[in-house]
Design an enzyme around this catalytic site. Structure first.
Site, PDB file in Angstrom:
ATOM      1  N   ASP A   8       0.875  -1.162   0.000  1.00 61.35           N
ATOM      2  CA  ASP A   8       0.000   0.000   0.000  1.00 61.35           C
ATOM      3  C   ASP A   8       0.927   1.231   0.000  1.00 61.35           C
ATOM      4  O   ASP A   8       2.123   1.101   0.286  1.00 61.35           O
ATOM      5  CB  ASP A   8      -0.853  -0.072   1.273  1.00 61.35           C
ATOM      6  CG  ASP A   8      -1.650   1.170   1.525  1.00 61.35           C
ATOM      7  OD1 ASP A   8      -2.351   1.613   0.621  1.00 61.35           O
ATOM      8  OD2 ASP A   8      -1.560   1.713   2.656  1.00 61.35           O
ATOM      9  N   ASP A  10      -0.047   5.057   1.025  1.00 62.17           N
ATOM     10  CA  ASP A  10      -0.267   5.975   2.136  1.00 62.17           C
ATOM     11  C   ASP A  10      -0.233   5.227   3.467  1.00 62.17           C
ATOM     12  O   ASP A  10      -1.042   4.332   3.692  1.00 62.17           O
ATOM     13  CB  ASP A  10      -1.633   6.651   1.938  1.00 62.17           C
ATOM     14  CG  ASP A  10      -2.041   7.500   3.110  1.00 62.17           C
ATOM     15  OD1 ASP A  10      -1.161   8.033   3.796  1.00 62.17           O
ATOM     16  OD2 ASP A  10      -3.260   7.620   3.356  1.00 62.17           O
TER      17      ASP A  10
HETATM   18  P1  B16 Z   1      -7.164  10.084  -3.728  1.00 65.57           P
HETATM   19  P2  B16 Z   1      -3.713   4.167   0.048  1.00 65.57           P
HETATM   20  C1  B16 Z   1      -5.635   6.033   0.011  1.00 65.57           C
HETATM   21  O1  B16 Z   1      -4.305   5.655  -0.255  1.00 65.57           O
HETATM   22  C2  B16 Z   1      -5.692   6.866   1.269  1.00 65.57           C
HETATM   23  O2  B16 Z   1      -5.312   6.089   2.390  1.00 65.57           O
HETATM   24  C3  B16 Z   1      -7.110   7.348   1.472  1.00 65.57           C
HETATM   25  O3  B16 Z   1      -7.182   8.131   2.643  1.00 65.57           O
HETATM   26  C4  B16 Z   1      -7.578   8.149   0.248  1.00 65.57           C
HETATM   27  O4  B16 Z   1      -8.905   8.571   0.411  1.00 65.57           O
HETATM   28  C5  B16 Z   1      -7.447   7.256  -0.974  1.00 65.57           C
HETATM   29  O5  B16 Z   1      -6.085   6.825  -1.104  1.00 65.57           O
HETATM   30  C6  B16 Z   1      -7.869   7.976  -2.248  1.00 65.57           C
HETATM   31  O6  B16 Z   1      -6.956   9.019  -2.543  1.00 65.57           O
HETATM   32  O7  B16 Z   1      -8.187  11.071  -3.282  1.00 65.57           O
HETATM   33  O8  B16 Z   1      -5.772  10.690  -3.903  1.00 65.57           O
HETATM   34  O9  B16 Z   1      -7.582   9.317  -4.968  1.00 65.57           O
HETATM   35  O10 B16 Z   1      -3.648   4.018   1.538  1.00 65.57           O
HETATM   36  O11 B16 Z   1      -4.625   3.153  -0.621  1.00 65.57           O
HETATM   37  O12 B16 Z   1      -2.346   4.230  -0.604  1.00 65.57           O
HETATM   38 MG    MG Z   2      -2.756   3.100   3.456  1.00 61.27          MG
END
Ligand code: B16
Ligand code: MG
Length: 214
Positions: A8, A10
């Site tokens: 993953d 984030d």
């Molecule tokens: P975006 P991951 C996720 O990343 C985040 O944890 C989550 O908080 C966010 O809403 C999601 O990506 C979508 O992000 O708005 O930039 O498309 O943890 O899956 O790497």
């Molecule tokens: Mg994450």
């Protein structure tokens, strides 16, 4: 036997959650909704639209689909602005080296992030080349906890799900990994990743020897 590692982004590679939080809080303030860092835990790993819906639930507010689209786009513009300044030294300590060690030992490596901005973050961290497989929010129909994202990453690598281990920091991500029939290393506290097969405090704490017997 584990053959592939799926990461993953984030919360596992870099703390973009902070940038998401600042952008969502800015939007919540405009809407007059009190949105705390504890509330932000619920947004980890889930899609942009689902994140907005959770904030609206917290504020007990209802909105039309077109208004929600407008607000999600507004938040994303701020988030995109913030991540332009992401620098290579923001990668969590030891993570790049840990992934390089795994690759040198013959493991296949992919990135699987719900974020539609994952490519920009990887580029700014200067680690785009580290991953053989790449799936982001633009390439999936169903967000975590649906297993689609991890199944796609495994298919890209040509590795069966039961031979994959996922690194995840979010409850929705751990659930997605297990639903995909994969093993999961949870990064963070048992409160968030308690269902994972193994828990590490930081991604780089993971050792290949931990895979013995999986
Ligand atoms: P975006 P991951 C996720 O990343 C985040 O944890 C989550 O908080 C966010 O809403 C999601 O990506 C979508 O992000 O708005 O930039 O498309 O943890 O899956 O790497
Ligand atoms: Mg994450």
């Amino acid at each position: 036997m584990i053959k592939a590692l799926i990461f993953d982004l984030d919360g596992v590679i870099v703390d973009t959650a902070h940038y998401h939080f600042v952008a969502w809080q800015r939007l919540a303030r405009e809407l007059g909704i009190d949105f705390t860092e504890k509330d932000n835990e619920r947004l980890k790993g889930v899609s942009r639209m689902r994140s907005l819906e959770i904030i609206l639930e917290i504020g007990n507010r209802q909105m039309s689909e077109s208004e929600k689209e407008r607000l999600a786009t507004r938040k994303n513009a701020w988030f995109v602005e913030y991540i332009q300044n992401v620098k290579p030294d923001e990668i969590f300590p030891g993570v790049k080296e840990m992934i390089q060690t795994c690759k040198a030992a013959g493991f296949r490596v992919a990135l699987a992030s719900s974020s539609k901005n994952a490519r920009t973050v990887l580029r700014n961290l200067k680690v785009e080349d580290l991953f053989e497989g790449f799936v982001d929010g633009n390439m999936i129909t169903h967000s975590k906890p649906n297993p689609e994202i991890f199944l796609k990453a495994a298919a890209q690598l040509g590795v069966e799900p039961q031979h994959c281990v996922v690194f995840e920091d979010a409850e929705a991500g751990v659930e997605a990994a297990l639903a995909a029939g994969m093993k999961c290393v949870g990064v963070g506290s048992p409160e968030n990743v308690g269902k994972a097969n193994q828990i590490v405090k930081n991604t780089a704490d993971f050792k290949l020897a931990d895979l013995a017997g999986w």
